[in-house]
Design an enzyme around this catalytic site. Structure first.
Site, PDB file in Angstrom:
ATOM      1  N   ASP A  52       0.817  -1.208   0.000  1.00 21.68           N
ATOM      2  CA  ASP A  52       0.000   0.000   0.000  1.00 21.68           C
ATOM      3  C   ASP A  52       0.856   1.265   0.000  1.00 21.68           C
ATOM      4  O   ASP A  52       0.494   2.272  -0.598  1.00 21.68           O
ATOM      5  CB  ASP A  52      -0.928   0.005   1.218  1.00 21.68           C
ATOM      6  CG  ASP A  52      -2.080  -0.982   1.051  1.00 21.68           C
ATOM      7  OD1 ASP A  52      -2.276  -1.487  -0.072  1.00 21.68           O
ATOM      8  OD2 ASP A  52      -2.778  -1.257   2.048  1.00 21.68           O
ATOM      9  N   GLY A  53       2.016   1.206   0.668  1.00 25.78           N
ATOM     10  CA  GLY A  53       2.917   2.361   0.682  1.00 25.78           C
ATOM     11  C   GLY A  53       3.421   2.711  -0.705  1.00 25.78           C
ATOM     12  O   GLY A  53       3.577   3.894  -1.046  1.00 25.78           O
ATOM     13  N   ASN A 129      -5.336   8.392   1.939  1.00 28.88           N
ATOM     14  CA  ASN A 129      -5.696   7.725   3.196  1.00 28.88           C
ATOM     15  C   ASN A 129      -6.180   8.697   4.262  1.00 28.88           C
ATOM     16  O   ASN A 129      -7.327   8.644   4.663  1.00 28.88           O
ATOM     17  CB  ASN A 129      -4.506   6.930   3.748  1.00 28.88           C
ATOM     18  CG  ASN A 129      -4.450   5.519   3.216  1.00 28.88           C
ATOM     19  OD1 ASN A 129      -5.308   5.104   2.441  1.00 28.88           O
ATOM     20  ND2 ASN A 129      -3.436   4.780   3.615  1.00 28.88           N
ATOM     21  N   GLU A 130      -5.272   9.569   4.723  1.00 31.41           N
ATOM     22  CA  GLU A 130      -5.652  10.444   5.816  1.00 31.41           C
ATOM     23  C   GLU A 130      -4.693  11.605   5.995  1.00 31.41           C
ATOM     24  O   GLU A 130      -3.579  11.619   5.469  1.00 31.41           O
ATOM     25  CB  GLU A 130      -5.738   9.677   7.147  1.00 31.41           C
ATOM     26  CG  GLU A 130      -4.403   9.318   7.783  1.00 31.41           C
ATOM     27  CD  GLU A 130      -3.786   8.056   7.244  1.00 31.41           C
ATOM     28  OE1 GLU A 130      -2.629   8.132   6.773  1.00 31.41           O
ATOM     29  OE2 GLU A 130      -4.429   6.995   7.275  1.00 31.41           O
ATOM     30  N   ARG A 155      -8.931  18.861  22.972  1.00 32.94           N
ATOM     31  CA  ARG A 155      -7.670  18.766  23.700  1.00 32.94           C
ATOM     32  C   ARG A 155      -7.273  17.301  23.749  1.00 32.94           C
ATOM     33  O   ARG A 155      -8.061  16.456  24.175  1.00 32.94           O
ATOM     34  CB  ARG A 155      -7.806  19.322  25.122  1.00 32.94           C
ATOM     35  CG  ARG A 155      -8.000  20.832  25.186  1.00 32.94           C
ATOM     36  CD  ARG A 155      -8.320  21.287  26.600  1.00 32.94           C
ATOM     37  NE  ARG A 155      -8.431  22.737  26.686  1.00 32.94           N
ATOM     38  CZ  ARG A 155      -9.535  23.424  26.405  1.00 32.94           C
ATOM     39  NH1 ARG A 155     -10.626  22.785  26.001  1.00 32.94           N
ATOM     40  NH2 ARG A 155      -9.555  24.748  26.509  1.00 32.94           N
ATOM     41  N   ASP A 157      -4.051  14.257  22.056  1.00 32.57           N
ATOM     42  CA  ASP A 157      -2.824  14.005  21.299  1.00 32.57           C
ATOM     43  C   ASP A 157      -2.918  14.493  19.858  1.00 32.57           C
ATOM     44  O   ASP A 157      -1.921  14.901  19.261  1.00 32.57           O
ATOM     45  CB  ASP A 157      -2.499  12.505  21.305  1.00 32.57           C
ATOM     46  CG  ASP A 157      -1.908  12.055  22.622  1.00 32.57           C
ATOM     47  OD1 ASP A 157      -1.726  12.911  23.519  1.00 32.57           O
ATOM     48  OD2 ASP A 157      -1.639  10.847  22.777  1.00 32.57           O
TER      49      ASP A 157
END
Length: 271
Positions: A52-53, A129-130, A155, A157
């Protein structure tokens, strides 16, 4: 007199390992034998050999000509979510490319627009993807606006904004839903949000349709680590990060059926 049709132009992208490189050379040689034309600059079809990469890399390389280029994947390692073909099927794939018209399947993409405090020219990205947003140091504090209205102050990560196909990637690991790519939508998923008597977030992934825009506005002037698929970018003086379903779509060449839910099952459940 019937005009002779120009030969299909193709390019092959390899993961770079020995197996992928050997397959890449085979595919190239076979297709040239069928009188197809190799063209890395303006291909009609891009064959991605790897995982996929590798396909993500190919997508970003050719993202300026998505209306003219289709993609097909061959996976050489673990089952790739975007890859329809395995190395043992190379001859079958080559014959299909050379001899049969393919069906085009279109998947939605994410458009990310970053604007800056100093009036510097905005930057736009497309993600297959994102996109993820994190503070370089400390907790991310950011206002989330939907359709121009403040929805919440987040608030935690970070936030992950994914496409339907990307919903099976980082989004899934964060507890987000898997969306079928026929849905023109994006999904906003939290990373370790802070929830107590003082601070509250929705705590659930949000699925936004194509006509809804999500804008993230920093509460304080910090530097942001923003990823677009596999690309990691440091951004300073960020005024806002706008996320919406892109007008562009990625086009996959399908030479045989490969239903989405079968793909999901093969990737995550099947032995």
């Amino acid at each position: 007199m019937k005009e002779k049709q120009a030969p299909m132009k193709f390019a092959v992208t390899s993961k770079g390992d020995e197996t992928s490189n050997i397959l890449t050379q085979k595919i190239k040689t076979y297709l040239l034998d069928f009188d197809l034309q190799y063209d890395e600059e303006e291909p009609d079809l891009v064959i991605s050999v790897g995982g996929d990469g590798t396909l993500l890399y190919a997508f970003h390389r050719y993202c300026r000509r998505l209306d003219k280029t289709a993609f097909v994947g061959v996976h050489t390692g673990h089952l790739g979510f975007y890859a329809d073909w395995v190395p043992e099927e190379i001859e079958k794939l080559v014959i299909a490319i050379a001899k049969t018209p393919y069906q085009v399947v279109e998947y939605p993409l994410l458009e990310v627009t970053i604007r800056y405090i100093n009036g510097e020219r905005e930057t736009k990205y497309l993600a297959l993807n994102e996109c993820t947003v994190k503070s370089v140091s400390g907790t991310l504090v950011i206002d989330v606006e939907i359709r121009g209205d403040l929805f919440e102050t987040f608030r935690g990560d970070g936030l992950c904004i994914s496409t339907p196909t990307g919903s099976t990637a980082y989004n899934k690991a964060l507890g987000g839903a898997i969306l079928h790519p026929s849905l023109e939508a994006i999904q906003v998923t939290e990373m370790a949000s802070i929830n107590n008597r003082v601070f509250r977030t929705i705590g659930s992934p949000l699925v936004l349709p194509a006509h809804h825009t999500c804008i993230l506005k920093p509460v304080n002037n910090v530097d942001f680590q923003i990823t677009i698929d596999h690309l990691s970018l440091l951004h300073k003086d960020v005024k806002s990060i706008q996320c919406r379903v892109a007008n562009e779509k990625i086009r996959f060449a399908r030479f045989r059926p490969f239903p989405f839910w079968k793909r999901v099952r093969d990737s995550f459940i099947a032995d």
